[in-house]
Design an enzyme around this catalytic site. Structure first.
Site, PDB file in Angstrom:
ATOM      1  N   ILE A   1      -7.388   7.797  -0.898  1.00  0.00           N
ATOM      2  CA  ILE A   1      -7.299   6.343  -0.897  1.00  0.00           C
ATOM      3  C   ILE A   1      -8.092   5.889   0.323  1.00  0.00           C
ATOM      4  O   ILE A   1      -7.907   6.400   1.428  1.00  0.00           O
ATOM      5  CB  ILE A   1      -5.828   5.859  -0.831  1.00  0.00           C
ATOM      6  CG1 ILE A   1      -5.763   4.325  -0.790  1.00  0.00           C
ATOM      7  CG2 ILE A   1      -5.072   6.466   0.322  1.00  0.00           C
ATOM      8  CD1 ILE A   1      -4.323   3.784  -0.852  1.00  0.00           C
ATOM      9  N   SER A   2      -9.009   4.960   0.139  1.00  0.00           N
ATOM     10  CA  SER A   2      -9.924   4.563   1.212  1.00  0.00           C
ATOM     11  C   SER A   2      -9.207   3.808   2.320  1.00  0.00           C
ATOM     12  O   SER A   2      -8.141   3.223   2.127  1.00  0.00           O
ATOM     13  CB  SER A   2     -11.041   3.679   0.647  1.00  0.00           C
ATOM     14  OG  SER A   2     -11.820   4.387  -0.284  1.00  0.00           O
ATOM     15  N   LYS A   3      -9.813   3.804   3.505  1.00  0.00           N
ATOM     16  CA  LYS A   3      -9.292   3.050   4.639  1.00  0.00           C
ATOM     17  C   LYS A   3      -9.228   1.566   4.274  1.00  0.00           C
ATOM     18  O   LYS A   3     -10.153   1.042   3.650  1.00  0.00           O
ATOM     19  CB  LYS A   3     -10.207   3.229   5.856  1.00  0.00           C
ATOM     20  CG  LYS A   3     -10.287   4.623   6.389  1.00  0.00           C
ATOM     21  CD  LYS A   3     -11.402   4.765   7.409  1.00  0.00           C
ATOM     22  CE  LYS A   3     -11.217   3.837   8.592  1.00  0.00           C
ATOM     23  NZ  LYS A   3     -12.232   4.096   9.655  1.00  0.00           N
TER      24      LYS A   3
ATOM     25  N   ARG B   1       0.820  -1.217   0.000  1.00  0.00           N
ATOM     26  CA  ARG B   1       0.000   0.000   0.000  1.00  0.00           C
ATOM     27  C   ARG B   1       0.852   1.265   0.000  1.00  0.00           C
ATOM     28  O   ARG B   1       0.448   2.289  -0.558  1.00  0.00           O
ATOM     29  CB  ARG B   1      -0.929  -0.009   1.219  1.00  0.00           C
ATOM     30  CG  ARG B   1      -2.000   1.104   1.218  1.00  0.00           C
ATOM     31  CD  ARG B   1      -2.997   0.885   2.352  1.00  0.00           C
ATOM     32  NE  ARG B   1      -4.118   1.822   2.281  1.00  0.00           N
ATOM     33  CZ  ARG B   1      -4.289   2.856   3.101  1.00  0.00           C
ATOM     34  NH1 ARG B   1      -3.382   3.097   4.055  1.00  0.00           N
ATOM     35  NH2 ARG B   1      -5.330   3.655   2.990  1.00  0.00           N
TER      36      ARG B   1
END
Length: 263
Positions: free
Chosen positions: A92-94, A66
């Site tokens: 960017i999503s959790k 990530r």
């Protein structure tokens, strides 16, 4: 060495301690240490503790780095359970939200199964963003089409995924610079559709791209500025014709769905 409870599971208090220690890292964003097995696997272990996804989905989180999908200033936070800015008003999503949405796709009644190999089938992603979720999907799918409306994000994701393809067995993927709220979203129909932006309703174009037996997962606005995660299954009705069955899930927070292409 991390202390583990019987069965090899990290104790909750140890997870909290290690999450805090991970977030405090201030090393240069070279990837050294940040992508060590310990750091990435602790993120995965926290997701497993929350029971958000099964081993099929978490196997992709174990493999995709990530920190390579965020700006260098945010690399020390890459493995925290937090959303991060990626520029152009996008995030960017959790990891926990991504895991939840991918698990919902994986639980679809029409999910492809073939011996020991289990895949999501033909997948359409609306909102490529930095490409992190696309990389996860490319490990779980038979074929991936991902659509992004912002040219800078599209090109950045293309470069990251192309580099990652030499390291991981990604499926065949196509990244499109296009308006994701409209039709002509690659070559459908799709067995799974997932969206990283939410509007007042699910666009008709998405529903028409969903194959019989397929599932769509997307955020939808639900009054007072809130959003809910929606699951749409395309099923056969009692009298034969296909129909769409809607299930409303928990509250979420995504960037708003917008039209047009920014070049």
């Amino acid at each position: 060495m991390s202390r583990r409870a019987p069965g090899g599971v990290l104790r909750p208090q140890r997870l909290l301690h290690e999450a805090t220690r991970d977030s405090a890292r201030l090393r240069p964003p070279s990837g050294i240490g940040l992508d060590s097995p310990g750091v990435r696997m602790r993120m995965v272990e926290r997701l497993r503790q929350l029971k958000l996804a099964d081993d099929f989905v978490l196997s992709a989180f174990e493999r995709v780095p990530r920190h390579r999908f965020v700006d260098s200033a945010f690399v020390p936070q890459a493995y925290e359970d937090t959303s991060l800015p990626i520029g152009h008003g996008q995030t960017i999503s959790k990891p926990s939200v991504v895991a939840r949405m991918l698990q919902l796709l994986a639980e679809a009644p029409g999910r492809l199964r073939g011996g020991a190999e289990v895949r999501l089938g033909r997948v359409l992603e609306i909102g490529t963003g930095c490409g992190y979720q696309a990389a996860l999907l490319a490990l779980l799918s038979e074929r991936l089409t991902s659509v992004e409306r912002i040219a800078a994000l599209h090109h950045g994701a293309q470069a990251r995924l192309s580099a990652l393809k030499s390291e991981l067995p990604l499926c065949s993927f196509q990244l499109l610079l296009a308006d994701g709220s409209l039709g002509r979203l690659g070559v459908g129909p799709y067995d799974a559709i997932i969206a990283a932006a939410g509007g007042e309703a699910i666009p008709e174009a998405w529903l028409q791209h969903l194959a019989p037996g397929g599932r769509l997962v997307a955020p939808v606005a639900r009054g007072a500025g809130g959003q809910r995660l929606m699951v749409v299954d395309r099923v056969r009705g009692a009298e034969g014709p296909q129909e769409w069955r809607l299930t409303e899930c928990e509250g979420v927070s995504f960037v708003p769905l917008k039209s047009g292409v920014l070049v």
